[in-house]
Design an enzyme around this catalytic site. Structure first.
Site, PDB file in Angstrom:
ATOM      1  NE  ARG A  59      -1.704  -2.199   2.812  1.00  0.00           N
ATOM      2  CZ  ARG A  59      -1.799  -3.478   2.453  1.00  0.00           C
ATOM      3  NH1 ARG A  59      -2.819  -3.884   1.771  1.00  0.00           N
ATOM      4  NH2 ARG A  59      -0.878  -4.354   2.789  1.00  0.00           N
ATOM      5  CB  THR A  60       3.650   2.482   2.079  1.00  0.00           C
ATOM      6  OG1 THR A  60       3.012   2.028   3.270  1.00  0.00           O
ATOM      7  CG2 THR A  60       4.304   3.824   2.335  1.00  0.00           C
ATOM      8  CE  LYS A  88      26.481  -3.622  -9.929  1.00  0.00           C
ATOM      9  NZ  LYS A  88      26.658  -2.545 -10.925  1.00  0.00           N
ATOM     10  NE  ARG A 109       7.711   0.523   4.455  1.00  0.00           N
ATOM     11  CZ  ARG A 109       6.476   0.028   4.382  1.00  0.00           C
ATOM     12  NH1 ARG A 109       6.270  -1.197   3.943  1.00  0.00           N
ATOM     13  NH2 ARG A 109       5.444   0.763   4.732  1.00  0.00           N
ATOM     14  CG  HIS A 137       4.539   3.776   8.347  1.00  0.00           C
ATOM     15  ND1 HIS A 137       4.552   4.718   7.337  1.00  0.00           N
ATOM     16  CD2 HIS A 137       4.061   2.629   7.800  1.00  0.00           C
ATOM     17  CE1 HIS A 137       4.097   4.155   6.233  1.00  0.00           C
ATOM     18  NE2 HIS A 137       3.802   2.894   6.485  1.00  0.00           N
TER      19      HIS A 137
HETATM   20  C1  NCD Z   1       2.806  -1.391   8.001  1.00  0.00           C
HETATM   21  C2  NCD Z   1       4.303  -1.189   8.068  1.00  0.00           C
HETATM   22  O1  NCD Z   1       5.018  -1.358   7.083  1.00  0.00           O
HETATM   23  O2  NCD Z   1       4.722  -0.786   9.150  1.00  0.00           O
HETATM   24  N1  NCD Z   1       2.341  -1.496   6.694  1.00  0.00           N
HETATM   25  C3  NCD Z   1       1.830  -0.377   6.091  1.00  0.00           C
HETATM   26  O3  NCD Z   1       2.552   0.474   5.662  1.00  0.00           O
HETATM   27  N2  NCD Z   1       0.508  -0.236   6.021  1.00  0.00           N
HETATM   28  C4  NCD Z   1       2.254  -2.420   8.894  1.00  0.00           C
HETATM   29  C5  NCD Z   1       2.811  -3.819   8.886  1.00  0.00           C
HETATM   30  O4  NCD Z   1       3.682  -4.150   8.099  1.00  0.00           O
HETATM   31  O5  NCD Z   1       2.321  -4.610   9.695  1.00  0.00           O
END
Ligand code: NCD
Length: 315
Positions: A59-60, A88, A109, A137
């Site tokens: 989703r993100t 690498k 991320r 997040h």
């Molecule tokens: C979450 C994350 O990556 O922290 N996912 C998200 O972005 N909706 C939650 C998760 O991975 O459980």
């Protein structure tokens, strides 16, 4: 012409945003949704979003990419470190420096706490933290708060339960930091080994009352307006046997709904594994897919604000 407050701003921690900022972002998101496609399509024209995902995402990443497309911009990035120079041995610092040259805003991320702060210090262009280890997040929390606001009409006065992996779940921390700016009661429910990290909530406990439980007791359930469910973060366990011990210890199913307020809203940042029964999806209480939809709209609004000096033509 006034310069919008969020222009060229990093989004590293939700702590950098005041209650006023958050409420403004919600208002802007409402405004953004009303704009014509053709107007939206000018807001990111000729601009590039660069994404770097050192951990899995559905989703993100997709919501950011889809949001950027709706603004008339494009996206480039790395989702699989195996097919980039990271494989690498290229450092995070060098990767950020290069992405900074090729894009106008970077979505990152990374498995390390502090990774986005580090990137923000290095990059000229804004950094959006899309998950930094088990730390934060922030845009997930913004969309969670926006969802609560849209669903309940208000955030103040609500009783909110957060159940699951409170030790490693980064969405939980950003959400708590955001909730601390409102007048809410929060119940934290987790197996003892997945309880909240005390040192990470020390500051906000001055403003936010947190009550901790090891089980979703009927007395607690009855009080909740919102139940925010999280996945056990298997990948963050130093010892997989510890994961095996807690796996499947909580599940939101129809028996939970029966004991709850009739209008309780069930939220989840997703992905879900086994912590919400699929039969809950059909109920009006399940708002986790709506939450994901709001995610795209809110992120498109954030990109609009970061990339444009005065996108909503304010005096
Ligand atoms: C979450 C994350 O990556 O922290 N996912 C998200 O972005 N909706 C939650 C998760 O991975 O459980």
């Amino acid at each position: 012409m006034s310069l919008n407050h969020f222009y060229k701003k990093d989004i590293v921690s939700i702590n950098d945003f005041s209650r006023d900022d958050l409420n403004r972002i919600f208002k802007y998101t409402d405004n953004f949704k009303l704009l014509d496609h053709s107007i939206k399509g000018e807001l990111g024209k000729g601009r590039t979003l660069g994404y770097l995902f050192y951990e899995p995402s559905t989703r993100t990443r997709m919501s950011f990419e889809s949001a950027m497309a709706s603004l008339g911009g494009s996206s480039i990035g790395i989702v699989d470190s195996k097919i980039s120079s990271i494989e690498k041995g290229e450092s995070l610092a060098d990767t950020i420096r290069i992405m900074d040259m090729y894009s106008d805003v970077i979505v990152l991320r990374h498995p390390f706490d502090g990774s986005s702060k580090f990137a923000a210090e290095l990059a000229e262009n804004p950094i959006i933290n899309a998950g930094s280890g088990s730390e934060e997040h922030p845009t997930q929390a913004m969309l969670d708060l926006y969802t609560i606001f849209k669903e309940k009409g208000n955030i103040d006065g609500l009783v909110i339960g957060i159940v699951g992996d409170l030790k490693y779940g980064r969405t939980v921390y950003s959400l708590l930091y955001g909730l601390a700016k409102y007048d809410v009661n929060v119940y934290l429910i987790s197996p003892p080994s997945l309880a909240i990290r005390k040192e990470s909530v020390y500051e906000i406990e001055k403003n936010l009352k947190l009550k901790e439980y090891n089980y979703l007791y009927d007395d607690v359930l009855k009080k909740l307006d919102i139940l925010y469910v999280t996945r056990i973060q298997k990948e963050r366990f130093p010892d997989i046997q510890e994961y095996e011990k807690v796996k499947g210890t909580y599940k939101v199913d129809s028996s939970v709904l029966e004991k709850s307020k009739i209008d309780i809203s069930i939220m989840h940042p997703l992905p879900r594994v086994d912590e919400i029964d699929y039969r809950i999806d059909e109920t009006k209480n399940a708002i986790y897919f709506k939450q994901a939809r709001y995610g795209k709209e809110l992120r498109a609004t954030l990109l609009t604000l970061i990339l444009n000096e005065n996108p909503f033509n304010e005096e």
